[in-house]
Design a protein around this motif. Structure first.
Motif, PDB file in Angstrom:
ATOM      1  N   SER A 145       0.834  -1.211   0.000  1.00 39.57           N
ATOM      2  CA  SER A 145       0.000   0.000   0.000  1.00 39.57           C
ATOM      3  C   SER A 145       0.859   1.247   0.000  1.00 39.57           C
ATOM      4  CB  SER A 145      -0.932  -0.006   1.215  1.00 39.57           C
ATOM      5  OG  SER A 145      -1.818  -1.097   1.179  1.00 39.57           O
ATOM      6  N   VAL A 146       1.932   1.238   0.774  1.00 35.61           N
ATOM      7  CA  VAL A 146       2.844   2.392   0.805  1.00 35.61           C
ATOM      8  C   VAL A 146       3.466   2.591  -0.579  1.00 35.61           C
ATOM      9  CG1 VAL A 146       4.993   3.284   1.758  1.00 35.61           C
ATOM     10  CG2 VAL A 146       3.335   2.182   3.264  1.00 35.61           C
ATOM     11  N   LEU A 147       3.911   1.522  -1.197  1.00 34.17           N
ATOM     12  CA  LEU A 147       4.548   1.634  -2.515  1.00 34.17           C
ATOM     13  C   LEU A 147       3.549   2.083  -3.577  1.00 34.17           C
ATOM     14  CD1 LEU A 147       6.821  -1.545  -2.462  1.00 34.17           C
ATOM     15  CD2 LEU A 147       7.519   0.835  -2.137  1.00 34.17           C
ATOM     16  N   THR A 204       3.252   3.907  10.305  1.00 36.79           N
ATOM     17  CA  THR A 204       3.692   4.228   8.942  1.00 36.79           C
ATOM     18  C   THR A 204       5.202   4.370   8.880  1.00 36.79           C
ATOM     19  OG1 THR A 204       1.602   5.399   8.552  1.00 36.79           O
ATOM     20  CG2 THR A 204       3.409   5.844   7.030  1.00 36.79           C
ATOM     21  N   LEU A 205       5.783   4.996   9.900  1.00 37.20           N
ATOM     22  CA  LEU A 205       7.239   5.150   9.931  1.00 37.20           C
ATOM     23  C   LEU A 205       7.932   3.793   9.998  1.00 37.20           C
ATOM     24  CD1 LEU A 205       9.661   7.040  10.032  1.00 37.20           C
ATOM     25  CD2 LEU A 205       9.387   7.142  12.519  1.00 37.20           C
ATOM     26  N   ASP A 206       7.347   2.846  10.722  1.00 30.49           N
ATOM     27  CA  ASP A 206       7.927   1.501  10.771  1.00 30.49           C
ATOM     28  C   ASP A 206       7.993   0.885   9.377  1.00 30.49           C
ATOM     29  OD1 ASP A 206       8.364   1.505  13.488  1.00 30.49           O
ATOM     30  OD2 ASP A 206       6.442   0.560  13.974  1.00 30.49           O
ATOM     31  N   TYR A 207       6.902   0.975   8.640  1.00 30.94           N
ATOM     32  CA  TYR A 207       6.890   0.399   7.289  1.00 30.94           C
ATOM     33  C   TYR A 207       7.889   1.103   6.380  1.00 30.94           C
ATOM     34  CZ  TYR A 207       2.739  -2.226   8.621  1.00 30.94           C
ATOM     35  OH  TYR A 207       1.874  -3.088   9.249  1.00 30.94           O
ATOM     36  N   LEU A 208       7.980   2.413   6.494  1.00 34.04           N
ATOM     37  CA  LEU A 208       8.934   3.143   5.667  1.00 34.04           C
ATOM     38  C   LEU A 208      10.366   2.753   6.007  1.00 34.04           C
ATOM     39  CD1 LEU A 208       7.216   6.650   5.729  1.00 34.04           C
ATOM     40  CD2 LEU A 208       7.552   5.216   3.711  1.00 34.04           C
ATOM     41  N   ARG A 209      10.664   2.542   7.273  1.00 36.67           N
ATOM     42  CA  ARG A 209      12.010   2.109   7.668  1.00 36.67           C
ATOM     43  C   ARG A 209      12.320   0.732   7.107  1.00 36.67           C
ATOM     44  NH1 ARG A 209      11.690   4.066  14.002  1.00 36.67           N
ATOM     45  NH2 ARG A 209      12.471   6.200  13.685  1.00 36.67           N
ATOM     46  N   VAL A 212      15.519  -2.503   2.791  1.00 32.86           N
ATOM     47  CA  VAL A 212      15.736  -3.374   1.626  1.00 32.86           C
ATOM     48  C   VAL A 212      15.873  -2.567   0.336  1.00 32.86           C
ATOM     49  CG1 VAL A 212      14.563  -5.323   2.706  1.00 32.86           C
ATOM     50  CG2 VAL A 212      13.243  -3.752   1.282  1.00 32.86           C
ATOM     51  N   ALA A 213      16.085  -1.258   0.471  1.00 27.68           N
ATOM     52  CA  ALA A 213      16.348  -0.371  -0.666  1.00 27.68           C
ATOM     53  C   ALA A 213      15.188  -0.288  -1.646  1.00 27.68           C
ATOM     54  CB  ALA A 213      17.622  -0.805  -1.399  1.00 27.68           C
ATOM     55  N   LEU A 214      13.960  -0.376  -1.141  1.00 28.12           N
ATOM     56  CA  LEU A 214      12.806  -0.111  -1.998  1.00 28.12           C
ATOM     57  C   LEU A 214      12.481   1.377  -2.029  1.00 28.12           C
ATOM     58  CD1 LEU A 214      10.325  -3.069  -1.389  1.00 28.12           C
ATOM     59  CD2 LEU A 214      11.036  -2.171  -3.611  1.00 28.12           C
ATOM     60  N   VAL A 215      12.620   2.055  -0.895  1.00 23.25           N
ATOM     61  CA  VAL A 215      12.401   3.499  -0.862  1.00 23.25           C
ATOM     62  C   VAL A 215      13.645   4.171  -0.304  1.00 23.25           C
ATOM     63  CG1 VAL A 215       9.912   3.205  -0.532  1.00 23.25           C
ATOM     64  CG2 VAL A 215      11.385   3.570   1.452  1.00 23.25           C
ATOM     65  N   ALA A 216      13.764   5.452  -0.594  1.00 29.28           N
ATOM     66  CA  ALA A 216      14.865   6.260  -0.077  1.00 29.28           C
ATOM     67  C   ALA A 216      14.282   7.547   0.486  1.00 29.28           C
ATOM     68  CB  ALA A 216      15.874   6.564  -1.177  1.00 29.28           C
ATOM     69  N   ARG A 217      14.879   8.042   1.557  1.00 31.65           N
ATOM     70  CA  ARG A 217      14.417   9.287   2.167  1.00 31.65           C
ATOM     71  C   ARG A 217      15.330  10.414   1.756  1.00 31.65           C
ATOM     72  NH1 ARG A 217      13.488  10.478   8.665  1.00 31.65           N
ATOM     73  NH2 ARG A 217      12.936  12.694   8.428  1.00 31.65           N
ATOM     74  N   TYR A 254       9.882  10.966   0.785  1.00 31.99           N
ATOM     75  CA  TYR A 254      10.193   9.574   0.468  1.00 31.99           C
ATOM     76  C   TYR A 254       9.981   9.341  -1.025  1.00 31.99           C
ATOM     77  CZ  TYR A 254      10.312   8.624   5.457  1.00 31.99           C
ATOM     78  OH  TYR A 254      10.643   8.637   6.793  1.00 31.99           O
ATOM     79  N   ARG A 255      10.943   8.631  -1.614  1.00 32.57           N
ATOM     80  CA  ARG A 255      10.908   8.321  -3.032  1.00 32.57           C
ATOM     81  C   ARG A 255      11.257   6.848  -3.228  1.00 32.57           C
ATOM     82  NH1 ARG A 255      11.477  12.603  -6.689  1.00 32.57           N
ATOM     83  NH2 ARG A 255      11.853  14.670  -5.785  1.00 32.57           N
ATOM     84  N   PHE A 256      10.984   6.335  -4.430  1.00 34.87           N
ATOM     85  CA  PHE A 256      11.490   5.026  -4.815  1.00 34.87           C
ATOM     86  C   PHE A 256      13.002   5.112  -4.980  1.00 34.87           C
ATOM     87  CE2 PHE A 256       7.176   3.917  -5.539  1.00 34.87           C
ATOM     88  CZ  PHE A 256       7.117   2.531  -5.624  1.00 34.87           C
ATOM     89  N   ALA A 257      13.710   4.126  -4.443  1.00 34.47           N
ATOM     90  CA  ALA A 257      15.159   4.108  -4.627  1.00 34.47           C
ATOM     91  C   ALA A 257      15.523   3.863  -6.091  1.00 34.47           C
ATOM     92  CB  ALA A 257      15.790   3.033  -3.739  1.00 34.47           C
ATOM     93  N   ASP A 258      14.736   3.061  -6.790  1.00 39.38           N
ATOM     94  CA  ASP A 258      14.944   2.771  -8.205  1.00 39.38           C
ATOM     95  C   ASP A 258      13.782   3.371  -8.991  1.00 39.38           C
ATOM     96  OD1 ASP A 258      15.199   1.757 -10.763  1.00 39.38           O
ATOM     97  OD2 ASP A 258      15.599  -0.297 -10.137  1.00 39.38           O
ATOM     98  N   PRO A 259      14.013   4.382  -9.823  1.00 41.67           N
ATOM     99  CA  PRO A 259      12.903   5.001 -10.555  1.00 41.67           C
ATOM    100  C   PRO A 259      12.095   4.012 -11.399  1.00 41.67           C
ATOM    101  CG  PRO A 259      14.894   6.329 -10.764  1.00 41.67           C
ATOM    102  CD  PRO A 259      15.307   5.052 -10.112  1.00 41.67           C
TER     103      PRO A 259
END
Length: 283
Positions: free
Chosen positions: A173-175, A200-205, A210-215, A220-225
């Motif tokens: 859902s976050v992604l 929500t912060l737990d899920y983002l962490r 695992v390098a799905l998102v980057a802060r 917050y953004r996707f680490a890989d566009p």
């Protein structure tokens, strides 16, 4: 595990010199921790590698959540352990001679923005661009479910990384939300998902582990566009059902490369507050 990691030392007994051990994705050892007797797999591996004087070269990824293994190796080997970061490719590598087919500098810059400098996806797209195709066409063809190589590569990455995080349904859902509205801050994500900021912060962490998102700052953004594009094309509930719909999504993605999201709300300012000016009805 001790026997496997000790094989190079055993083979070296009949050789003139030490034999190096080369391990791809050594962080995958952490997944053995679920089996009886291997709860401390990181310490066991570090002790096996250091006690026999084994020389080794190993690759690891944030996707494997390798912090515990790195800590154990440092504790066992000290300054003998050397880490080398591999940064993403730069524009000079793409537009320069030798590494990729000849690509115009402007096209190379767009390729870099779309892939985040990841060599695998750049190598998939580069031949099409060098042959005269544009980035939209190359991405649309690559993400077709049938024979699109980008589709299969990014699908594999997505499911592998989701498997290695926690709370799979909430993480998806976050992604899905960040794919539609990349650059949200914590409060924006929590309010849209109707979750508390803490959970929500737990899920983002976990997603960042695992390098799905980057802060970036508060955003917050996707680490890989291209993983973001994969989610837009094949994971969100409103994903397009045909090739023409997927092409429109690709077109919007390419048009938005390099653009900045809308400014964040100032801290402490309630959402939707308006200032009313009362005047005399006659004036």
């Amino acid at each position: 595990v001790r026997i496997a990691l000790g094989i190079p030392a055993l083979l070296a007994r009949g050789a003139e010199g030490p034999l190096p051990l080369v391990v791809h994705n050594i962080d995958a050892l952490a997944r053995l921790s679920r089996y009886p007797g291997l709860a401390a797999i990181e310490e066991l591996a570090a002790a096996a590698l250091s006690s026999q004087g084994t020389r080794f070269l190993a690759s690891l990824s944030p996707a494997g959540r390798p912090a515990a293994l790195i800590s154990a190796l440092h504790a066992a080997m000290g300054p003998e352990l050397e880490g080398v970061d591999l940064p993403p490719a730069g524009i000079e590598e793409i537009a320069g001679p030798g590494t990729f087919p000849p690509i115009a500098p402007r096209t190379a810059a767009a390729l870099l923005a779309a892939t985040g400098g990841r060599l695998l996806t750049m190598r998939i797209l580069a031949p099409r661009l060098a042959a005269g195709g544009d980035l939209e066409q190359a991405l649309a063809a690559g993400f077709e479910p049938g024979d699109g190589r980008l589709f299969h590569e990014l699908r594999f990455d997505y499911h592998l990384l989701i498997e290695r995080t926690r709370g799979h349904a909430a993480s998806r859902s976050v992604l899905n939300l960040l794919a539609r509205e990349e650059g949200l801050d914590l409060s924006g994500i929590a309010s849209r998902l109707r979750r508390s900021p803490g959970s929500t912060l737990d899920y983002l962490r976990w997603l960042a582990e695992v390098a799905l998102v980057a802060r970036e700052g508060r955003r917050y953004r996707f680490a890989d566009p291209l993983l973001r594009l994969y989610v837009l094309l094949h994971e969100v509930p409103e994903r397009p059902r045909d090739a023409s719909g997927r092409l429109l999504v690709v077109r919007r993605f390419v048009a938005g490369l390099g653009s900045e999201p809308l400014p964040l709300r100032p801290l402490g300012r309630p959402r939707g507050r308006r200032t009313a000016v009362l005047t005399d009805r006659k004036s």
